[in-house]
Design a protein around this motif. Structure first.
Motif, PDB file in Angstrom:
ATOM      1  N   UNK A 237      -2.517 -42.346 -47.801  1.00 31.79           N
ATOM      2  CA  UNK A 237      -3.118 -41.954 -46.680  1.00 31.79           C
ATOM      3  C   UNK A 237      -4.336 -42.714 -46.756  1.00 31.79           C
ATOM      4  N   UNK A 238      -5.350 -42.440 -48.076  1.00 31.26           N
ATOM      5  CA  UNK A 238      -6.665 -43.040 -48.155  1.00 31.26           C
ATOM      6  C   UNK A 238      -6.889 -43.835 -48.927  1.00 31.26           C
ATOM      7  N   UNK A 239      -6.031 -44.552 -49.745  1.00 31.34           N
ATOM      8  CA  UNK A 239      -6.122 -45.880 -50.303  1.00 31.34           C
ATOM      9  C   UNK A 239      -6.979 -46.592 -49.589  1.00 31.34           C
ATOM     10  N   UNK A 240      -6.330 -47.367 -48.521  1.00 33.42           N
ATOM     11  CA  UNK A 240      -6.653 -48.841 -47.984  1.00 33.42           C
ATOM     12  C   UNK A 240      -8.410 -48.191 -47.525  1.00 33.42           C
ATOM     13  N   UNK A 241      -8.433 -47.794 -47.287  1.00 33.06           N
ATOM     14  CA  UNK A 241     -10.139 -46.762 -47.260  1.00 33.06           C
ATOM     15  C   UNK A 241     -11.059 -46.359 -48.440  1.00 33.06           C
ATOM     16  N   UNK A 242     -10.891 -46.492 -49.937  1.00 33.72           N
ATOM     17  CA  UNK A 242     -10.955 -45.358 -50.542  1.00 33.72           C
ATOM     18  C   UNK A 242     -12.578 -46.592 -50.920  1.00 33.72           C
ATOM     19  N   UNK A 243     -11.959 -47.462 -51.003  1.00 31.04           N
ATOM     20  CA  UNK A 243     -13.735 -48.040 -51.441  1.00 31.04           C
ATOM     21  C   UNK A 243     -14.749 -47.696 -50.495  1.00 31.04           C
ATOM     22  N   UNK A 371     -10.230 -41.484 -40.790  1.00 27.11           N
ATOM     23  CA  UNK A 371     -11.517 -42.116 -40.866  1.00 27.11           C
ATOM     24  C   UNK A 371     -11.566 -42.565 -40.116  1.00 27.11           C
ATOM     25  N   UNK A 372     -12.073 -43.430 -38.998  1.00 22.50           N
ATOM     26  CA  UNK A 372     -12.139 -44.162 -38.178  1.00 22.50           C
ATOM     27  C   UNK A 372     -14.182 -43.334 -37.058  1.00 22.50           C
ATOM     28  N   UNK A 373     -12.975 -42.468 -36.750  1.00 19.15           N
ATOM     29  CA  UNK A 373     -12.951 -41.558 -35.671  1.00 19.15           C
ATOM     30  C   UNK A 373     -13.892 -40.097 -36.442  1.00 19.15           C
ATOM     31  N   UNK A 374     -13.187 -39.679 -37.096  1.00 20.76           N
ATOM     32  CA  UNK A 374     -14.034 -38.295 -37.547  1.00 20.76           C
ATOM     33  C   UNK A 374     -14.066 -36.858 -38.638  1.00 20.76           C
ATOM     34  N   UNK A 375     -13.934 -39.109 -39.931  1.00 20.63           N
ATOM     35  CA  UNK A 375     -14.637 -38.762 -40.686  1.00 20.63           C
ATOM     36  C   UNK A 375     -13.632 -39.293 -41.713  1.00 20.63           C
ATOM     37  N   UNK A 376     -14.304 -39.663 -43.270  1.00 20.85           N
ATOM     38  CA  UNK A 376     -13.305 -39.357 -43.948  1.00 20.85           C
ATOM     39  C   UNK A 376     -12.428 -38.525 -44.408  1.00 20.85           C
ATOM     40  N   UNK A 377     -13.400 -37.617 -45.120  1.00 16.91           N
ATOM     41  CA  UNK A 377     -13.088 -35.941 -45.550  1.00 16.91           C
ATOM     42  C   UNK A 377     -12.006 -35.519 -44.668  1.00 16.91           C
ATOM     43  N   UNK A 378     -12.156 -35.829 -43.049  1.00 20.54           N
ATOM     44  CA  UNK A 378     -10.315 -34.841 -42.821  1.00 20.54           C
ATOM     45  C   UNK A 378      -9.501 -35.787 -42.995  1.00 20.54           C
ATOM     46  N   UNK A 379      -8.982 -37.139 -43.949  1.00 18.33           N
ATOM     47  CA  UNK A 379      -8.204 -37.629 -44.466  1.00 18.33           C
ATOM     48  C   UNK A 379      -7.212 -36.569 -45.334  1.00 18.33           C
ATOM     49  N   UNK A 380      -8.456 -36.456 -45.767  1.00 23.92           N
ATOM     50  CA  UNK A 380      -7.679 -35.226 -47.481  1.00 23.92           C
ATOM     51  C   UNK A 380      -7.063 -33.862 -46.721  1.00 23.92           C
ATOM     52  N   UNK A 381      -7.723 -33.577 -45.942  1.00 25.13           N
ATOM     53  CA  UNK A 381      -7.589 -32.201 -44.431  1.00 25.13           C
ATOM     54  C   UNK A 381      -6.055 -32.212 -44.125  1.00 25.13           C
ATOM     55  N   UNK A 382      -6.727 -33.423 -43.519  1.00 23.26           N
ATOM     56  CA  UNK A 382      -4.862 -33.702 -42.294  1.00 23.26           C
ATOM     57  C   UNK A 382      -3.525 -33.681 -43.068  1.00 23.26           C
ATOM     58  N   UNK A 383      -3.837 -34.356 -44.016  1.00 22.77           N
ATOM     59  CA  UNK A 383      -2.518 -35.459 -45.296  1.00 22.77           C
ATOM     60  C   UNK A 383      -2.330 -33.911 -45.805  1.00 22.77           C
TER      61      UNK A 383
END
Length: 415
Positions: A237-243, A371-383
């Motif tokens: 969920x995060x690896x493609x945008x981890x950079x 990540x694009x619409x809510x912020x990258x840190x929300x990716x971790x929380x949702x996952x």
């Protein structure tokens, strides 16, 4: 003499070639992770939201294609033999990897990544070949060795992608990957041996009443397939945008690809360290307990990743997450093999592979959109929330359906 007996003299050499081929193809598929957003920028997009979304789409396209065609290639392997499927996957991926290095825009990149998934699948074809040739008493060990080769490819790929572009450029990296896959294709053509008799091995087997027994276990199988999808979804969920995320942590632009490669490799390294131990733990305390425990622990480890302030903190947490994720797939495979009749195991394990590839598609898409619409840190929380929810579902399935199928998650289940 059946297929397995005829090919008994060849399985060790075939295993060695398949491990090498699985390793090289997965290195080539994952090495673009650290610099994928940078490549998208080279191809014309500069806004962060566009870079994040197109990186996720391009990365997930390969696994979407593989999820679609994996059952088809499995049926063709039963009809025409396993070796032709290995050769097809290696040659096809070598050609497409070269073409990706010549992409003119993001559309070319996405389409070529999709084609790579549609015609690829060397690691999946290797599982079919080795699983059908190896003696039953060595099946677990052989497939474990094959899995280690694949995990090692996932580990080395991001590291290669973090350093190689500095020497040969981003486009040159794809040509290097294609050359390595070409070597695997040549080794497959020259070294893999298979005695396949199409008239005998390619014939359709008749089904029996045991299929009806398997139908009563579909709630268990469905829960396990969803869980397998969640394993890859959580990791991808995060690896493609981890950079991009690492850039927000203050890492200099010129160092982002290299640092991203280290962070991504940490997860695979953690999995390599604990996969065998957690598999043995599932044998002792039961697959359901390992699955539920690993899902909860992984969900918990997702939360602090959203609030790190240094890249090394993220690397440590990703490594710990890899350790907990590693117990899931062996335990899932153990339960599935115990939940179905022997003649249906291959078909259900084929669905398992499709479920995993679906997770690799859905994960980047979810991560990219959130990540694009809510912020990258929300990716971790949702996952993390999805993993805990999945643990609850598995607990309910265990209490509601476990025990009815004979041999499920017991020491006497097929190994």
């Amino acid at each position: 003499m059946n297929y397995a007996d005829r090919n008994l003299p060849y399985w060790r050499r075939n295993l060695a070639v398949c491990v090498f081929g699985s390793f090289t193809t997965l290195v080539s598929l994952t090495m673009l992770l650290p610099f994928l957003p940078l490549y998208v920028q080279q191809l014309g997009f500069t806004a962060q939201a566009d870079v994040v979304q197109w990186s996720a789409v391009a990365f997930g396209a390969t696994f979407f294609g593989t999820a679609i065609t994996a059952p088809l290639w499995g049926r063709l392997a039963d009809r025409f033999g396993r070796k032709p499927m290995l050769i097809r996957a290696a040659i096809g991926m070598a050609i497409v990897m070269s073409l990706i290095g010549l992409a003119r825009d993001v559309t070319d990149l996405v389409v070529l990544r999709l084609i790579a998934g549609l015609i690829g699948g060397y690691a999946s074809a290797s599982i079919v070949m080795i699983g059908s040739q190896v003696p039953r008493e060595k099946a677990g060990w052989a497939l474990g060795v094959l899995s280690t080769g694949a995990l090692s490819g996932n580990l080395i790929g991001p590291l290669v992608g973090g350093f190689l572009p500095q020497w040969v450029g981003i486009r040159g990296t794809f040509f290097v990957g294609a050359a390595v896959i070409a070597v695997a294709a040549l080794a497959t053509i020259l070294l893999v041996r298979e005695d396949f008799q199409r008239g005998v091995d390619g014939s359709q087997r008749t089904k029996n009443s045991a299929d009806k027994q398997d139908s009563t276990r579909w709630p268990i199988i469905a829960a396990l397939l969803v869980t397998a999808m969640m394993v890859l979804l959580a990791n991808m969920s995060i690896e493609p945008i981890i950079t991009v995320y690492i850039g927000h942590l203050g890492v200099a632009f010129d160092d982002q690809a290299r640092v991203a490669g280290v962070v991504m490799a940490a997860s695979a390294l953690g999995s390599i360290l604990t996969a065998a131990r957690l598999g043995a733990l599932a044998d002792r305390i039961g697959g359901w307990n390992v699955i539920i425990g690993c899902l909860v622990l992984t969900g918990i480890l997702m939360l602090p990743q959203a609030y790190v302030t240094q890249w090394w903190q993220l690397a440590v947490l990703r490594g710990l997450m890899g350790m907990t994720l590693a117990g899931l797939l062996p335990a899932i495979a153990k339960l599935i093999r115990g939940a179905v009749q022997a003649h249906n195991t291959g078909k259900i394990l084929g669905y398992l592979q499709s479920a995993q590839f679906s997770g690799q598609v859905i994960g980047p898409l979810i991560g990219g959109q959130i990540g694009a619409h809510s912020g990258l840190h929300h990716v971790f929380l949702v996952t993390g929330a999805l993993l805990v929810l999945c643990a609850g579902i598995n607990g309910w399935i265990k209490s509601r359906f476990d025990g009815a199928p004979a041999g499920l998650d017991q020491s006497t289940a097929p190994r």
